[in-house]
Motif scaffolding. Structure first.
Motif, PDB file in Angstrom:
ATOM      1  N   MET A   1      48.467  85.339  27.260  1.00  0.00           N
ATOM      2  CA  MET A   1      48.694  86.005  25.975  1.00  0.00           C
ATOM      3  C   MET A   1      48.990  84.980  24.888  1.00  0.00           C
ATOM      4  O   MET A   1      49.356  83.831  25.168  1.00  0.00           O
ATOM      5  CB  MET A   1      49.871  86.979  26.080  1.00  0.00           C
ATOM      6  N   GLY A   2      48.811  85.416  23.651  1.00  0.00           N
ATOM      7  CA  GLY A   2      49.202  84.581  22.534  1.00  0.00           C
ATOM      8  C   GLY A   2      50.711  84.573  22.394  1.00  0.00           C
ATOM      9  O   GLY A   2      51.371  85.595  22.626  1.00  0.00           O
ATOM     10  N   GLY A   3      51.266  83.446  22.038  1.00  0.00           N
ATOM     11  CA  GLY A   3      52.702  83.341  21.793  1.00  0.00           C
ATOM     12  C   GLY A   3      52.976  83.487  20.315  1.00  0.00           C
ATOM     13  O   GLY A   3      52.608  82.618  19.513  1.00  0.00           O
TER      14      GLY A   3
ATOM     15  N   LEU B   1      48.180  70.895  29.626  1.00  0.00           N
ATOM     16  CA  LEU B   1      48.958  72.081  29.987  1.00  0.00           C
ATOM     17  C   LEU B   1      50.392  71.660  30.276  1.00  0.00           C
ATOM     18  O   LEU B   1      50.622  70.660  30.952  1.00  0.00           O
ATOM     19  CB  LEU B   1      48.356  72.738  31.230  1.00  0.00           C
ATOM     20  N   LEU B   2      51.341  72.434  29.757  1.00  0.00           N
ATOM     21  CA  LEU B   2      52.764  72.214  30.036  1.00  0.00           C
ATOM     22  C   LEU B   2      53.262  73.347  30.929  1.00  0.00           C
ATOM     23  O   LEU B   2      53.096  74.515  30.603  1.00  0.00           O
ATOM     24  CB  LEU B   2      53.560  72.186  28.728  1.00  0.00           C
TER      25      LEU B   2
ATOM     26  N   MET C   1      50.908  80.995  27.708  1.00  0.00           N
ATOM     27  CA  MET C   1      50.956  81.307  26.283  1.00  0.00           C
ATOM     28  C   MET C   1      50.410  80.148  25.467  1.00  0.00           C
ATOM     29  O   MET C   1      50.611  78.983  25.783  1.00  0.00           O
ATOM     30  CB  MET C   1      52.395  81.574  25.839  1.00  0.00           C
ATOM     31  N   SER C   2      49.718  80.517  24.394  1.00  0.00           N
ATOM     32  CA  SER C   2      49.290  79.556  23.365  1.00  0.00           C
ATOM     33  C   SER C   2      49.682  80.101  22.015  1.00  0.00           C
ATOM     34  O   SER C   2      49.693  81.307  21.800  1.00  0.00           O
ATOM     35  CB  SER C   2      47.779  79.350  23.421  1.00  0.00           C
ATOM     36  N   HIS C   3      49.952  79.195  21.101  1.00  0.00           N
ATOM     37  CA  HIS C   3      50.306  79.609  19.750  1.00  0.00           C
ATOM     38  C   HIS C   3      49.221  79.121  18.782  1.00  0.00           C
ATOM     39  O   HIS C   3      48.827  77.973  18.825  1.00  0.00           O
ATOM     40  CB  HIS C   3      51.657  79.032  19.344  1.00  0.00           C
TER      41      HIS C   3
ATOM     42  N   LEU D   1      59.098  74.695  21.868  1.00  0.00           N
ATOM     43  CA  LEU D   1      58.017  74.134  22.675  1.00  0.00           C
ATOM     44  C   LEU D   1      56.701  74.841  22.378  1.00  0.00           C
ATOM     45  O   LEU D   1      55.657  74.199  22.223  1.00  0.00           O
ATOM     46  CB  LEU D   1      58.338  74.263  24.167  1.00  0.00           C
ATOM     47  N   LEU D   2      56.737  76.151  22.334  1.00  0.00           N
ATOM     48  CA  LEU D   2      55.533  76.932  22.133  1.00  0.00           C
ATOM     49  C   LEU D   2      54.870  76.594  20.808  1.00  0.00           C
ATOM     50  O   LEU D   2      53.642  76.479  20.721  1.00  0.00           O
ATOM     51  CB  LEU D   2      55.882  78.423  22.191  1.00  0.00           C
TER      52      LEU D   2
END
Length: 262
Positions: free
Chosen positions: A230-232, A81-82, A260-262, A104-105
């Motif tokens: 949420m999704g990024g 995790l960042l 957020m995650s992509h 970054l994302l």
């Protein structure tokens, strides 16, 4: 329960550094994780950082890295995790950091937790969670990546928004069932949005007339959420990765941490 084992905190060059590290240390303590704090300039952080780490009961190290997204992305590839401060729009003699956030994302290979700027964090931060659900890969990835937080939350709510055709109830039910398999009981609901003619919109009380970002932030306030998951989303333009509209709007107006995650 799922756990994070390595939390990376980017202290940056803003007044948010203590809040960012404090939240990273608090989350790490609840997960049995270590904290790796990095910053792009030589700074006197060892004293206050060690004090916050001791207060949270976690092991923490700090390192100086070069400026720019590439060194941070490289380090994030071996983190679970960042944690980073909220990006800012251009103004007051400084350029926008939203492009930095988008890089970054997309490149970090781990979820990113953005910490809001001036707002104080809730004492039990990340215990009441609003999850933005959609049909895309990004939402599913965010849901899965957030499991270590969702499993420790006291209230988890899934929300989806759609236009003239209501969001698929089956998709929301499937997401809720997936969470139950992992010990998370989540409520869920879908709302229609106002992609209809003006006169019909004025006469149809069940249709929501607002942007997705506004609706998410409004519901977060209504449920006293202290975390949004949420999704990024992003898109490419002229060979440059840009944040999607909802993602950018949330990051600009957020008042609680956003995962957020992509």
């Amino acid at each position: 329960m799922n756990c994070y084992r390595s939390v990376l905190a980017y202290l940056g060059e803003t007044a948010q550094e203590r809040k960012v590290f404090g939240l990273a240390a608090k989350l790490a303590a609840g997960q049995g994780a270590d904290v790796d704090a990095v910053h792009p300039i030589e700074a006197v952080v060892a004293g206050w950082m060690a004090e916050l780490a001791r207060g949270s009961g976690v092991r923490a190290e700090h390192h100086v890295i070069d400026r720019g997204p590439a060194p941070l992305i490289e380090r994030a590839r071996t983190a679970d995790l960042l944690v980073i401060g909220q990006p800012w729009d251009a103004g007051e003699g400084r350029p926008s950091s939203l492009h930095f956030a988008s890089q970054l994302l997309i490149g970090a290979s781990c979820p990113v937790l953005f910490v809001p700027g001036p707002e104080a964090l809730a004492e039990n931060c990340c215990s009441r969670v609003l999850v933005a659900w959609g049909p895309g890969r990004e939402s599913a990835r965010a849901l899965r990546d957030a499991l270590p937080l969702l499993q420790r939350a006291t209230d988890v709510q899934l929300r989806a928004y759609g236009s003239r055709q209501a969001p698929a109830a089956d998709s929301l039910a499937a997401a809720s069932a997936y969470l139950r398999l992992h010990g998370v009981n989540a409520s869920y609901a879908a709302e229609r949005m106002g992609d209809i003619a003006f006169n019909e919109r004025m006469m149809t009380p069940t249709v929501v007339d607002a942007s997705v970002a506004d609706l998410l932030l409004s519901h977060a306030t209504d449920m006293a959420a202290d975390l949004i998951v949420m999704g990024g989303y992003s898109h490419s333009r002229a060979h440059e990765l840009l944040l999607g509209g909802v993602t950018r709007s949330i990051l600009s107006a957020m008042t609680v941490p956003v995962f957020m995650s992509h």
